[in-house]
Design an enzyme around this catalytic site. Structure first.
Site: not given
Ligand SMILES: *[C@@H]1O[C@H](CO)[C@@H](O)[C@H](O)[C@H]1NC(C)=O
Ligand SMILES: *[C@@H]1O[C@H](CO)[C@@H](O)[C@H](O)[C@H]1NC(C)=O
Ligand SMILES: *[C@@H]1O[C@H](CO)[C@@H](O)[C@H](O)[C@H]1NC(C)=O
Ligand SMILES: *[C@@H]1O[C@H](CO)[C@@H](O)[C@H](O)[C@H]1NC(C)=O
Length: 215
Positions: A143, A138
């Site tokens: 984020e 990932e």
């Protein structure tokens, strides 16, 4: 690639390397922005947040996913329904989408955002995963959670992959081992990378080059 958060506007371009240049292979923008994404259409059965990510029909009909008159795609959280705290685990509606296409080594992904939601309880993210995720890794590009005042980027791998602390970079290392739960994390140091600083700047652009030599 995936997007999920609680209120935003965005446009994404995808490029593929071809003989020392980049050609546009996919442009997600304007009226057709949502055409090549899958809506999650389920409660958050991955990270167990009290969120229901609507399917495309419900996201569009409730206005949580839309394209405005300026041609900007918008994804937002339901912020008008009163969700009782009891009984526990009531879900709030939001939107999470996954691109239908996968992009191989040699790709450059660019995301151009006018706004990212920030504040208590929101968790905006723009990230990439392999087809066998979580086993094939990932890449977290955007984020930030709750009241964080900066964006952070992370790689998630199986054990044995460590970020080189000596590599020249603008961000700050907060965890070097990519195989841990948090992944290897580089925190942006600019106050305009998230929160009110990003909003005050009128948005921003991230570019991620995914290649055999590195990310
Ligand atoms: C979670 O929801 C997704 C989307 O509906 C579904 O494909 C998946 O099987 C679910 N996973 C679990 C563990 O229930
Ligand atoms: C969308 O989700 C709603 C609520 O779960 C469900 O009733 C409806 O059948 C779904 N629609 C589609 C097209 O999947
Ligand atoms: C809900 O969000 C919109 C932006 O999408 C904002 O204009 C509005 O003030 C918010 N409403 C509440 C009750 O926070
Ligand atoms: C880590 O990065 C430094 C600086 O670029 C480089 O000199 C060194 O060889 C790298 N170490 C490894 C193990 O790749």
């Amino acid at each position: 690639m995936l997007l999920h958060w609680h209120g935003s506007a965005l446009a994404l371009l995808a490029f593929l390397v071809q003989s020392h240049a980049f050609d546009i292979v996919r442009d997600y923008s304007g009226e057709s922005f949502f055409d090549k994404w899958d809506f999650y259409g389920n409660w958050d059965n991955l990270t167990l947040g009290d969120v229901w990510w609507l399917n495309a029909t419900d996201a569009m009909s409730t206005g949580l996913a839309s394209v405005n008159e300026a041609g900007h795609a918008i994804m937002k959280v339901d912020n008008t329904t009163n969700i009782p705290s009891m009984p526990l685990n009531q879900k709030r509606n939001s939107v999470r989408i996954t691109s239908q296409d996968f992009y191989d080594y040699g790709s450059l992904w660019i995301i151009d955002l006018l706004h990212i939601p920030y504040g208590c309880s929101v968790w905006p993210a723009f990230w990439a995963k392999g087809s066998l995720w979580p086993n094939d890794g990932e890449i977290d590009i955007i984020e930030a959670i709750n009241n964080m005042d900066h964006n952070q980027m992370a790689l998630h791998t199986t054990t044995g992959c460590v970020h080189n602390a000596s590599i020249p970079q603008l961000g700050a290392n907060t965890n070097l081992d990519c195989g841990t739960g948090a992944g290897c994390v580089v925190a942006e140091t600019q106050p305009n990378s998230y929160n009110s600083g990003f909003a005050a700047a009128g948005g921003g652009v991230w570019a991620t080059q995914f290649d055999v030599s590195g990310i």
